[in-house]
Each structure stands twice: as C-alpha cells, then as structure tokens.
Design a protein around this motif. Structure first.
Motif, mmCIF file in Angstrom:
data_model
loop_
_atom_site.group_PDB
_atom_site.id
_atom_site.type_symbol
_atom_site.label_atom_id
_atom_site.label_comp_id
_atom_site.label_asym_id
_atom_site.label_seq_id
_atom_site.Cartn_x
_atom_site.Cartn_y
_atom_site.Cartn_z
ATOM 1 N N THR A 189 9.569 -14.619 -9.680
ATOM 2 C CA THR A 189 8.928 -12.907 -9.506
ATOM 3 C C THR A 189 7.491 -13.310 -9.010
ATOM 4 O O THR A 189 6.667 -13.666 -9.767
ATOM 5 N N GLY A 190 7.147 -11.678 -9.607
ATOM 6 C CA GLY A 190 6.352 -11.597 -9.118
ATOM 7 C C GLY A 190 5.375 -9.514 -9.147
ATOM 8 O O GLY A 190 6.631 -8.915 -9.964
ATOM 9 N N ASN A 191 4.446 -9.271 -8.563
ATOM 10 C CA ASN A 191 4.777 -7.972 -8.528
ATOM 11 C C ASN A 191 5.020 -7.526 -7.463
ATOM 12 O O ASN A 191 5.890 -7.247 -6.770
ATOM 13 N N LEU A 192 4.551 -5.938 -7.481
ATOM 14 C CA LEU A 192 5.935 -4.935 -6.901
ATOM 15 C C LEU A 192 7.267 -5.184 -6.971
ATOM 16 O O LEU A 192 7.710 -5.141 -6.128
ATOM 17 N N ARG A 193 7.295 -5.798 -8.074
ATOM 18 C CA ARG A 193 8.745 -5.949 -8.707
ATOM 19 C C ARG A 193 9.789 -6.991 -7.037
ATOM 20 O O ARG A 193 10.515 -6.854 -7.119
ATOM 21 N N PHE A 194 8.804 -7.701 -7.232
ATOM 22 C CA PHE A 194 9.124 -8.901 -6.658
ATOM 23 C C PHE A 194 9.918 -9.952 -7.458
ATOM 24 O O PHE A 194 9.249 -10.996 -7.814
ATOM 25 N N VAL A 195 11.226 -10.456 -6.568
ATOM 26 C CA VAL A 195 12.166 -11.306 -7.120
ATOM 27 C C VAL A 195 12.831 -11.593 -6.395
ATOM 28 O O VAL A 195 13.500 -11.124 -5.238
ATOM 29 N N GLN A 196 12.899 -13.003 -5.642
ATOM 30 C CA GLN A 196 13.806 -14.188 -5.091
ATOM 31 C C GLN A 196 13.573 -15.247 -5.420
ATOM 32 O O GLN A 196 14.221 -15.997 -6.536
ATOM 33 N N ALA A 197 15.203 -14.659 -6.118
ATOM 34 C CA ALA A 197 16.207 -16.434 -5.670
ATOM 35 C C ALA A 197 17.061 -17.123 -4.594
ATOM 36 O O ALA A 197 17.758 -16.610 -3.760
ATOM 37 N N LYS A 198 17.350 -17.924 -4.986
ATOM 38 C CA LYS A 198 17.619 -19.617 -4.011
ATOM 39 C C LYS A 198 18.340 -20.200 -4.840
ATOM 40 O O LYS A 198 17.621 -20.639 -5.583
#
Length: 824
Positions: A189-198
């Motif tokens: 998760t990060g700024n700019l509402r970044f979400v990545q799930a693997k």
C-alpha cells in the motif's frame, strides 16, 4: 542480503564452465527463493544462476550471449512489476507507451519504429512468457505475477527461438507447480491510494504425479494527473490477473504442463498534456497560441508538472488478454523433445483525446481491436555434454486482428483546422460531426525451421553456427468511410472525387480533414538468416566470445491509412514495407575474480540495418495518421558493462552501463521536424521536398541522414547497493537492511526527426527501501520511489497540423509505501 547482487546479469557463475544437461530442469533460481525467500542465497557458497536462454539449462556466465537476469524477489523489492518499470534496472532496454496499444520495446535502440503502432508490422524484441511468444507488445503490459525470473537477451535471437527477433528477447518465466505444498502472499500500500496484492498457492493433487499452482494479482492506484473539467484523476492503474497451471508427471520421462491466464485492465488512462509551444512554418495566425486565443481558450497550466489538464474526451484503456498453453517435455535419453502449443487473445477498447487540449476539435478517437493468435513450436535438443550439441526446431504462427476505428470531429474543428482564408473557417457545421469509420482486418502467417549446433572443439573452445529459414505472409483490408455531421445532409457519405471538391468548398475542406480510402495490401516473402559464435574459456572464470549474425525483420503492410495524392486517393506504392536486413557483430567477455566476489561482464556491438522500418506522419491537415516507410540505412554501435561487487557477506553493490551511438546513416525523405513543418520553403541542409495538399498546408520531407535515432540515450546506467545487519525483532531473528537503486539516462529525442522542442533532457532517478527480512520468510519494508522528486518526461509528442503544440507524458512523482510478503 545478497539478492541485489544477483538482481542483474552480474551474477555468480558456476564452479565449472560446463553446461548442465539439457534434460535437467533449471532449479537454482526457483529453489533458492523457495528455500530462503531471496534469490541472493543462490550465490552463497558458489551457487549457480541457471538460465535457459539457449533452450537448455546453463549457468549465466557460461552462456556466450549478452544477457541480464532479474529474479522474482528482486522484482518485488524494487517495485519493477511490469515491463516499463524494469527499464530502470536495465540500461539497454527502452519501453515507450502512450497507451497499451501504442507501446514499443527496444533493446540497444532497435526493435520497433518510434511513433504510432501499426498493426501490419512486427516487433524486433520478442516477448516470451513460459516459452510462448506474445505477438503484440500491448499484450505484454500485464503485471508480473508469481514470476521466477526474467531473462533479457541482447542482439538477434533467430536461430534458437520460435519467432525471429532482430533486436533481442525478453523471456519471462513464472514459478512452476510444486509437489511440496507452498504459498506466497505479498501486500503493498502507498500514497495515491496505491494497493497491490499478489498471492499464489501450489501443491500436489496426486502425489508425485499431478501438481497445481494458482496465482493472482490486483493493482490499483489513483491517477497522477488531475482533470479539472471532470474532477477525476487520470493515468491511473486498475489491473487484475489470474493464472493457473497443472503439472502432470505422466511417465518417468514425460512431463506435461497445462497453463491458462486471464488479465483485465480498465484504468482512466492515458493523458498527454501541455508541455510547451514551438514555432513552425505555418502562418502565425495558424499556430497554437493564435488558434487558442481565437477560440478564447487557455490551458489550465503551461507547466506539465503542475499535473493538471482539461481534456474533454473521456479516457479509457480497457483491455482483456489471456490464453492457454500446453508444454510437453519428453526425455528420450540422448535427446529431449519439447512441444509448446499456445492460443492467445487480446481485446482492446480505448478512448483517447487526440487533440490533447480541452477544445472539441477531435471529440472521438478510438481504435477498438481484437487479436487472436495460435502458435506451435517443436524442438529437438541433445542432452548432456557432447562433442557436438544441438537444438533444432519448427515453428508455426498465425494471428488475426480486427480493428474498428472511429474518429469524430467536434464543434471547434472548423476554426482550428481550416485555413482562416477559407469561407468555411467560421462555420462550425462544416466539420462538426465529420466522422471517419475505419474497418481494418489483418491476417499474418509465419512458419520457420531453425537450428543451432555447438561444436566443442576442445574443452575450452567451441564454435556454434545457427541457421533459420522463414516464411511470412501478411494480408490486410483497410476501409475508411467518412460521413458528414451537423447541418444539412448530416450522415451523408462524403465523396472526395476531384469533381466533387471542385464543385463545393465545403466538400473540399471536409476532404482535406478526413478523406475516405479503401485498399487491400498484401506481402509475402522467404528469407534465410543465420549466426555464428566462437567462444573461448580463457580461464575457469573468464569466458570470451565473438558473434556475427545476419538477420531479417519481416516486411509489413500499412494498416493505419496511407498518404493521399492530390486527388485524395491512397498512394498504393506505400501500402507495403520491405523487410529489414540486419548485419550484427559482437564481442563479449564474462569475468569473475577476487574469489568470485567481483563480476564484470563486457560487450561491444556494431549493428547495421538496411531498409530500416520507420514510422512517419503524412502531414495531412487535421489527421494524426502514422504509416511505415523504409529509411535507407541505420547503424547502432556501442558497448555495455554489467558489474557487481560483494566486499562482505552483508554488503553488495552493482553498476551497469551502456553507451549507444545510433544514427540514421541514410534517410533522405523523412518527415520534417516541427521547426520546418507546415511551410513550403526549403531550408539549407534539410532538403525539404514540398507536396501541396488541400487546406493550405504544404508538408515537406527532410534529409535527416546522420541524425540520432529517436528514443535512445547515448549514456544509460543503473546502479545500487544493499547493506544488512543481523537483528531480532518481536522474537524473530533476521536482518535489517537498507537498499538503494538508481538509474540515469542522458538526453534523447522523442520525435522521429530530431527537434529542439521534443528533446527530453537527461535525468536520474533514485529509489530507497528500509526493511526487515526474517528467517521465517517474512519480509517487511518501506519504500520511496523517485525519492528526489525528479520532474521528467517519459515521452513528448506533437499535436497534428503543425500547430507547434508539444504535449508530454510526465513520469511518476515521488511515491512511497509499505510492502509485506511471506512465503509458507
């Protein structure tokens, strides 16, 4: 720990220079990650990095090919989760994209024409996923999921691979099903509402016989550019993928792997925004500032790094891609038989704003496209180490592409596009609603026989010649029907005959903007190519090689519309493009010393291409139409180095670099740069050849022989280091680590013809991470990418019509976040 050391080509070699038998799997990268959670452990104690670049398992240092390797853990640590991002780790790899369809991958500056994508051509850089060829670079814009390693091969690769590639290959290998139960999860998760799930899971369905692996990923992030008109952020990310594999150990010597994948992307993308304004040869009243003032238009900002726009056409870059493949590997004792059968689809549904500003000039610009491909490759290879080793194969490939193009002019088109001296320039109804509906079909069949033998003249000396016989056939159909819009006669089919234009100034102005055309291009050709490599082991850890390759890039057909003659008929002589002929020379040296704590690999190359396929723009007023032509000759030369140093078991660093000198040796009829476009006056040293067209624009061709190729920096570097210390956190033993990865590239041109307006200044980027890596395979780290908040452009482009407007695609700003991963 040591995984950064192994992240790139500078990796430890095997204790012995002899290759592993061809019938062995390549377990080192995958097993190293499974056992330790990081690729670097493969180097501790003199382990091997095994690759299959030559279709057999070998250690990377013993392979006489300039190549780099990125491990799966390094991809996660550096955030290089797609092809675009790995360019920061690979100095000789370039990737350019204004949207997935209009993407290009180059190695050493070669691979695809710089500019608009044309369905009727092939890429010079081959993209392979688990040995399956991906014919469209757009279909390779997925996020890397459950990736074991990526091999990047530089130079022609036609005698070992199914599809001929003149610039290099990117081989992506996913993790295979395992008979030992395992699972992986990675959350970011990060700024700019970044979400990545693997996530992935693997294990046996039938002990020692049938195993399965399932993996998936989701990536979402807000856009980096604010559309003030809609209140939405654009250039966002919205990707989902699912992949499954079944591995069947059918008999003691036959293995079958059935795989399938599906990817869906639907981001609000892709915007190019105001960057600057230059002066062209058009009358001042017909250049951007005057046109904008006449329409009372002011851009929301004249600084692209304010990251705002007012585009009035919805942006969409929706695509679905997927397919299925069956890999059969049969060990017959002295030889191994491999079969790769595959079927793939790609469905593209875009929406673009092709005038790049908030005026209704071009209100619709979209080219939905559907591609389907089938391929079959069969290879026979010798096993073990013999006096003569060999690989021989047959390859068949067939694809179809159907495209439904649509371009609609808006209410501001008449004033913006027509000559102010025209009686119709102040009448919006003349061009408002003018619509071009393009129906495009393409069929491509390719078949080849290829092979390579390696003669071990002595224990330290080998000679490896290769040969390829290739056949290509391409057929297409392009039908563009133009209908009128608002006012009397709305929806009528436009007739652009000479008689019709002479009878009506309205018809003449409409035909100068969008002209109908119909043509059915076709191309077919046989060619023979080959290569030869002489390799010599100077010492156990010093390997030298010399390579010559004679290669071909297939000819093509133009499927983006043709330039028109004075009567608005397509110029059929430009419907086909001749093949490229490539002569490639390379010298390389792979070395390790100081007890293998230092790796230094060097390569020098010289490549000449005759009949280079270049993208040009026909200059017709109001039409952004790319088409292909053959430049006379191109030459690229340079040298590369990959180096890594491990002074202690806790500190690793690497520096990789490339110098590339690429230029047009001869290109006498190129499109002019914006400084010289839009007029009729020849300029010394540029040799324009004017050819009048309706609407008051006189495009000119220019001689750009001797100029640098676009998109290529003379100097490019990647570098980084990681240091770790033992630590105990929350009762868990492990290491705290600090890592840095940087890259630099010097100035490059972002236009097919060099222009001061479209030069992108050199820039350096840096990424840092700080984390804890536990012995139970837990990895937690915080990261900052573009840590120095560098403002830079990925691309610059020109508004059509020689207005002088330059638009840009800003690179990502500083981003930050946290990643947690765990293997079970």
């Amino acid at each position: 720990m040591a995984h950064i050391f192994a992240m790139l080509v500078a990796a430890q070699a095997a204790a012995s220079p002899l290759p592993a038998p061809a019938d062995q799997a390549a377990p080192a990268p995958q097993d190293a990650q499974r056992d330790t959670g990081r690729l670097g452990a493969a180097q501790q104690g003199g382990g091997d990095i095994v690759v299959t670049a030559r279709r057999r398992a070998e250690t990377i240092q013993s392979v006489p090919i300039a190549m780099s390797v990125i491990g799966g853990q390094a991809i996660a640590d550096t955030g290089a989760y797609n092809v675009n991002r790995i360019t920061q780790l690979q100095p000789t790899l370039q990737f350019y994209s204004t949207n997935p369809r209009n993407s290009a991958a180059n190695i050493r500056g070669l691979g695809a024409p710089f500019g608009l994508t044309n369905d009727g051509i092939e890429q010079g850089v081959g993209i392979y996923v688990d040995q399956v060829y991906y014919s469209r670079i757009a279909s390779a814009t997925f996020d890397f999921t459950d990736t074991e390693r990526i091999e990047i091969l530089r130079g022609p690769q036609g005698t070992l691979y199914g599809k001929n590639t003149t610039a290099g290959a990117i081989n992506i290998y996913t993790r295979k099903p395992s008979f030992t139960p395992e699972a992986r999860i990675e959350l970011t998760t990060g700024n700019l509402r970044f979400v990545q799930a693997k996530a992935s899971v693997s294990g046996p369905l039938v002990d020692d016989r049938l195993a399965i692996r399932l993996s998936s990923s989701i990536t979402r992030r807000d856009g980096t550019i604010r559309n003030l008109r809609t209140g939405k952020d654009v250039n966002a990310q919205d990707n989902q993928s699912l992949r499954g594999q079944l591995f069947w150990h059918a008999t003691g010597n036959l293995d079958l792997t059935l795989s399938g994948d599906y990817n869906h992307q639907n981001p609000d993308c892709c915007a190019q925004i105001f960057a600057r304004v230059g002066t062209t040869q058009r009358p001042v009243s017909r250049q951007y500032d005057a046109l904008a003032a006449a329409l009372n238009y002011t851009p929301p900002s004249r600084d692209a790094f304010d990251r705002v726009t007012d585009l009035d056409t919805p942006l969409r870059a929706r695509q679905e891609l997927g397919g299925a493949a069956l890999l059969a590997e049969w060990d017959l004792g002295p030889v191994s038989l491999t079969s790769v059968s595959a079927w793939r689809i790609w469905d593209w549904k875009p929406s673009n704003d092709r005038d790049f500003i908030g005026l209704p000039i071009t209100s619709v610009s979209a080219n939905p496209s559907q591609q389907e491909q089938v391929s079959q490759e069969v290879r026979l290879s010798s096993n073990g180490r013999n006096t003569v080793d060999y690989v021989a194969g047959l390859f068949y490939f067939h694809q179809t592409i159907d495209t439904q193009g649509l371009q609609v002019q808006g209410a501001a088109a008449s004033r913006y596009l027509l000559n102010p001296t025209s009686a119709n320039a102040s009448n919006p109804a003349v061009l408002d609603g003018l619509t071009a509906t393009n129906t495009i079909g393409f069929k491509n069949t390719s078949a080849a026989g290829f092979g390579k033998v390696t003669w071990h003249i002595a224990d330290t000396l080998s000679f490896a010649p290769g040969l390829r016989v290739n056949y290509d056939k391409k057929t297409g159909s392009y039908v563009s029907v133009v209908t009128t819009g608002a006012g009397a006669g709305a929806g009528a089919v436009l007739n652009c005959s000479t008689t019709a234009q002479a009878a009506s100034s309205v018809t003449r102005d409409r035909c100068s903007t969008l002209a109908p055309q119909v043509y059915t291009p076709a191309f077919d050709d046989w060619n023979v190519s080959g290569d030869a490599t002489l390799a010599y082991d100077v010492a156990p850890d010093i390997h030298a090689y010399a390579t010559y390759a004679r290669s071909y890039k297939s000819g093509g057909i133009n499927l983006s519309g043709l330039p028109l003659d004075g009567a608005n008929n397509p110029i059929l002589a430009s419907a086909t493009v001749k093949p490229e002929t490539v002569n490639h020379y390379e010298l390389g040296l792979k070395t390790q010393f100081l007890d293998r704590r230092v790796t230094l690999n060097l390569a020098g190359f010289w490549t000449e291409i005759n009949d280079y396929q270049a993208t040009v723009t026909n200059g017709q007023l109001g039409v952004l139409r790319g088409y292909l032509a053959n430049a006379g000759k191109v030459r690229t030369r340079g040298f590369e180095f990959d180096s890594a140093f491990r002074p202690t078991s806790r500190f690793n660093l690497y520096v990789n670099g490339a110098y590339t000198d690429a230029k047009y040796v001869r290109f006498v009829d190129a499109p002019c740069p914006p400084e010289l476009s839009g007029g009729t006056t020849a300029t010394a040293g540029q040799s324009p050849s004017p050819a009048g067209t309706p609407g008051g624009i006189s495009p000119a061709n220019c001689d750009i022989s001797g100029q640098r190729l676009p998109g290529i920096s003379k100097w490019a570097f990647s570098y980084g280091a990681e240091y770790d210390l033992p630590a105990r956190i929350g009762g868990l033993d492990g290491q705290v680590y600090l890592g840095y990865d940087g890259s630099y590239r010097s100035t490059f041109s972002s236009n097919p013809s060099a222009s001061a307006y479209t030069n992108i200044k050199g820039y350096a980027l840096g990424n840092v991470r700080l984390g804890f890596r536990g012995e139970d395979r837990l990895n937690v780290f915080g990261w900052v990418r573009n840590v120095f908040a560098k403002d830079y452009y990925e691309l610059l482009a020109l508004q059509s019509g020689s207005t002088g407007l330059v638009v840009g695609q800003p690179g990502d700003p500083r981003t930050y976040g946290v990643t947690i991963s765990r293997s079970f």
